[in-house]
Write an enzyme that holds these catalytic residues in place. Structure first.
Site, mmCIF file in Angstrom:
data_model
loop_
_atom_site.group_PDB
_atom_site.id
_atom_site.type_symbol
_atom_site.label_atom_id
_atom_site.label_comp_id
_atom_site.label_asym_id
_atom_site.label_seq_id
_atom_site.Cartn_x
_atom_site.Cartn_y
_atom_site.Cartn_z
ATOM 1 N N MET A 1 -36.426 -17.860 -31.696
ATOM 2 C CA MET A 1 -36.360 -19.195 -31.958
ATOM 3 C C MET A 1 -34.784 -19.558 -31.700
ATOM 4 O O MET A 1 -33.996 -19.923 -32.453
ATOM 5 C CB MET A 1 -36.572 -19.581 -33.499
ATOM 6 N N PRO A 2 -34.983 -19.917 -30.255
ATOM 7 C CA PRO A 2 -33.562 -20.231 -29.809
ATOM 8 C C PRO A 2 -33.118 -21.504 -30.656
ATOM 9 O O PRO A 2 -33.959 -22.710 -30.640
ATOM 10 C CB PRO A 2 -33.333 -20.251 -28.390
ATOM 11 N N PHE A 3 -31.693 -21.805 -31.056
ATOM 12 C CA PHE A 3 -31.396 -23.255 -31.385
ATOM 13 C C PHE A 3 -30.289 -23.698 -30.467
ATOM 14 O O PHE A 3 -29.491 -22.755 -30.319
ATOM 15 C CB PHE A 3 -30.925 -23.119 -32.753
ATOM 16 N N THR B 1 -27.723 -20.733 -29.583
ATOM 17 C CA THR B 1 -27.825 -19.511 -30.653
ATOM 18 C C THR B 1 -29.275 -18.863 -30.741
ATOM 19 O O THR B 1 -30.240 -19.456 -30.599
ATOM 20 C CB THR B 1 -27.797 -20.128 -32.195
ATOM 21 N N MET C 1 -34.880 -21.116 -20.649
ATOM 22 C CA MET C 1 -35.108 -20.008 -21.758
ATOM 23 C C MET C 1 -36.669 -19.743 -21.681
ATOM 24 O O MET C 1 -36.908 -18.319 -21.852
ATOM 25 C CB MET C 1 -34.760 -20.690 -23.000
#
Length: 143
Positions: free
Chosen positions: A1-3, A72, A28
Site C-alpha cells: 500500500m504505497p502512500f 512511502t 508504481m
C-alpha cells in the site's frame, strides 16, 4: 500500500493534479506491480512562498513550477527505486509538459508491519498484500 504525497504550488488545474497522480500510480503499477486499486495519494496545494528551493541544485536550474513527490512504501532494492524514479519522471513530463528538472522525488521506506487498512490481507511470510503474485514477491517487485 504505497502512500504518495504530491506538493505543488497553488494554481495548478485539477487536470494537472490528476495527471501527476496518475503518472505516479501507473509507474508504481509497472515497477512494483501493485494492484490497480492500491491508490492512496494526497495532493497538497501550497502557497507559492511555502515551497522553498534553491534555483540551482547540482548544477541544474529548477523553476517555480517544481513538483515534489514523497512516496512511502516497504523496503525495495536500490535498482527498483531507480527504475521507479525514471518511470515517474518520464510519465509526469509526458503527461504534463513539465520539465524533467522540475520533478523532485523522495522515498520513505517503512516496515510492512507499519501499514494497516481494513480489508487488506497481508501474507505473514512475505509481508506483502496477498493479491500480489508469488513471483513478483520473490523478485522484490511488489508493494
Amino acid at each position: 500500500m504505497p502512500f504518495v504525497e504530491i506538493y505543488l504550488r497553488k494554481g495548478k488545474t485539477p487536470g494537472f493534479r490528476k495527471a501527476v497522480s496518475a503518472a505516479v500510480h501507473e509507474s508504481m503499477r509497472e515497477v512494483f506491480q501493485i494492484p490497480e486499486d492500491d491508490l492512496f495519494h494526497v495532493v497538497h496545494d501550497m502557497e507559492p512562498d511555502d515551497i522553498l528551493q534553491a534555483p540551482t541544485f547540482a548544477g541544474v536550474e529548477r523553476s517555480v513550477d517544481s513538483v515534489f513527490i514523497r512516496m512511502t512504501f516497504n523496503h525495495r532494492p536500490p535498482a527498483q527505486k531507480a527504475a521507479l524514479f525514471e518511470a515517474i519522471a518520464d510519465r509526469v513530463t509526458s503527461a504534463t509538459g513539465m520539465r524533467r528538472e522540475d520533478v523532485l522525488m523522495t522515498v520513505l521506506e517503512t516496515a510492512a508491519e507499519n501499514w494497516w487498512v481494513q480489508g487488506r490481507i497481508i501474507d505473514p511470510e512475505t509481508g506483502f498484500d496477498t493479491r500480489m503474485s508469488p513471483e513478483a514477491v520473490r523478485a522484490g517487485r511488489v508493494g
